[in-house]
Design a protein around this motif. Structure first.
Motif, mmCIF file in Angstrom:
data_model
loop_
_atom_site.group_PDB
_atom_site.id
_atom_site.type_symbol
_atom_site.label_atom_id
_atom_site.label_comp_id
_atom_site.label_asym_id
_atom_site.label_seq_id
_atom_site.Cartn_x
_atom_site.Cartn_y
_atom_site.Cartn_z
ATOM 1 N N UNK A 29 17.316 4.368 -3.986
ATOM 2 C CA UNK A 29 17.906 3.602 -5.074
ATOM 3 C C UNK A 29 17.649 2.103 -4.896
ATOM 4 N N UNK A 30 17.856 1.596 -3.675
ATOM 5 C CA UNK A 30 17.638 0.173 -3.413
ATOM 6 C C UNK A 30 16.166 -0.172 -3.599
ATOM 7 N N UNK A 31 15.257 0.672 -3.121
ATOM 8 C CA UNK A 31 13.820 0.434 -3.297
ATOM 9 C C UNK A 31 13.482 0.325 -4.789
ATOM 10 N N UNK A 32 13.955 1.283 -5.573
ATOM 11 C CA UNK A 32 13.638 1.294 -7.000
ATOM 12 C C UNK A 32 14.263 0.111 -7.729
ATOM 13 N N UNK A 33 15.505 -0.243 -7.389
ATOM 14 C CA UNK A 33 16.160 -1.379 -8.039
ATOM 15 C C UNK A 33 15.454 -2.691 -7.696
ATOM 16 N N UNK A 37 13.426 -5.311 -10.073
ATOM 17 C CA UNK A 37 13.765 -6.738 -10.125
ATOM 18 C C UNK A 37 12.541 -7.609 -9.851
ATOM 19 N N UNK A 38 11.736 -7.208 -8.882
ATOM 20 C CA UNK A 38 10.534 -7.977 -8.562
ATOM 21 C C UNK A 38 9.548 -7.936 -9.722
ATOM 22 N N UNK A 39 9.397 -6.771 -10.340
ATOM 23 C CA UNK A 39 8.487 -6.673 -11.491
ATOM 24 C C UNK A 39 8.954 -7.552 -12.640
ATOM 25 N N UNK A 85 9.556 -3.258 1.258
ATOM 26 C CA UNK A 85 9.117 -3.536 -0.111
ATOM 27 C C UNK A 85 8.390 -4.876 -0.185
ATOM 28 N N UNK A 86 8.923 -5.880 0.489
ATOM 29 C CA UNK A 86 8.257 -7.193 0.519
ATOM 30 C C UNK A 86 6.883 -7.076 1.168
ATOM 31 N N UNK A 87 6.797 -6.329 2.272
ATOM 32 C CA UNK A 87 5.507 -6.157 2.947
ATOM 33 C C UNK A 87 4.525 -5.389 2.064
ATOM 34 N N UNK A 88 5.018 -4.419 1.296
ATOM 35 C CA UNK A 88 4.141 -3.672 0.385
ATOM 36 C C UNK A 88 3.591 -4.594 -0.700
ATOM 37 N N UNK A 97 -3.372 -3.015 0.186
ATOM 38 C CA UNK A 97 -2.684 -1.789 -0.217
ATOM 39 C C UNK A 97 -2.695 -1.644 -1.731
ATOM 40 N N UNK A 98 -2.270 -0.458 -2.168
ATOM 41 C CA UNK A 98 -2.093 -0.229 -3.596
ATOM 42 C C UNK A 98 -0.755 -0.818 -4.041
ATOM 43 N N UNK A 99 -0.566 -0.872 -5.351
ATOM 44 C CA UNK A 99 0.669 -1.412 -5.905
ATOM 45 C C UNK A 99 1.841 -0.510 -5.510
ATOM 46 N N UNK A 100 2.982 -1.087 -5.091
ATOM 47 C CA UNK A 100 4.134 -0.258 -4.717
ATOM 48 C C UNK A 100 4.648 0.550 -5.902
ATOM 49 N N UNK A 101 4.976 1.800 -5.640
ATOM 50 C CA UNK A 101 5.425 2.692 -6.704
ATOM 51 C C UNK A 101 6.896 3.040 -6.513
ATOM 52 N N UNK A 102 7.503 3.491 -7.584
ATOM 53 C CA UNK A 102 8.888 3.922 -7.522
ATOM 54 C C UNK A 102 8.969 5.223 -6.723
ATOM 55 N N UNK A 103 10.080 5.396 -6.008
ATOM 56 C CA UNK A 103 10.263 6.582 -5.180
ATOM 57 C C UNK A 103 10.982 7.666 -5.974
ATOM 58 N N UNK A 104 10.653 8.903 -5.678
ATOM 59 C CA UNK A 104 11.216 10.041 -6.385
ATOM 60 C C UNK A 104 12.049 10.903 -5.435
ATOM 61 N N UNK A 105 13.091 11.491 -5.980
ATOM 62 C CA UNK A 105 13.936 12.392 -5.206
ATOM 63 C C UNK A 105 13.211 13.703 -4.904
#
Length: 172
Positions: A29-33, A37-39, A85-88, A97-105
């Motif tokens: 959840x924190x990664x996706x939020x 926000x960064x986007x 996330x910042x390092x990605x 690296x590739x663009x960071x993606x949203x994580x899935x359950x």
């Protein structure tokens, strides 16, 4: 001194499994939020150096006030998620690296990492390890754990087995 990793098979009880699952969900959840926000921040002002000027840990405290259930998760794990996330993002802008993606359950392998702070991670004896917010967990390893613990990564495999990967600082 060399960093060494030791993988332990852990056997959590039902309450600990629930808490581990909560930590997986909170980190996702924190990664996706934060990614959202960064986007949005980048879309509003693409010329600024928003990664170095804006620390995500300040946003983490605001998220914890907004979503109270995040306080149940392990705090250093959420900080590690922000750092990752910042390092990605930095790796993406350096074309590494590739663009960071949203994580899935639905992704079968789930994990979170805790940092060693004020003796919150401790190997009690040959069969028990103390982890933050989880308490004592029974484990099995094929060797002695020797060295200073730096971090631990809790993983759930696709076969629903739980592992703790210890990062140890030990002599070569």
């Amino acid at each position: 001194m060399v960093l060494k990793g030791i993988k332990l098979r852990i056997y959590p009880d039902k309450q600990q499994v629930e808490h581990i699952t909560l930590n997986f969900g909170a980190n996702r959840f924190v990664w996706n939020q934060m990614l959202d926000m960064i986007q949005q921040r980048y879309d509003n002002n693409p010329d600024s150096d928003f990664l170095s000027a804006y620390d995500l840990n300040y946003l983490l405290t605001q998220l914890k006030k907004e979503y109270i259930w995040l306080k149940l998760a392990e705090s250093t794990a959420l900080q590690v998620t922000d750092h990752d996330l910042i390092e990605a993002y930095k790796g993406f802008f350096k074309h590494i690296r590739k663009y960071p993606r949203f994580k899935s359950k639905k992704f079968p392998k789930q994990s979170y990492q805790c940092k060693f702070v004020k003796n919150n991670i401790e190997v009690v004896d040959d069969h028990f390890i103390k982890l933050p917010k989880l308490g004592y967990l029974r484990y099995r390893a094929g060797r002695k754990i020797v060295g200073k613990i730096k971090a631990v990564t809790i993983r759930k495999s696709s076969t629903n087995k739980y592992y703790a990967v210890l990062s140890l600082d030990c002599e070569n």
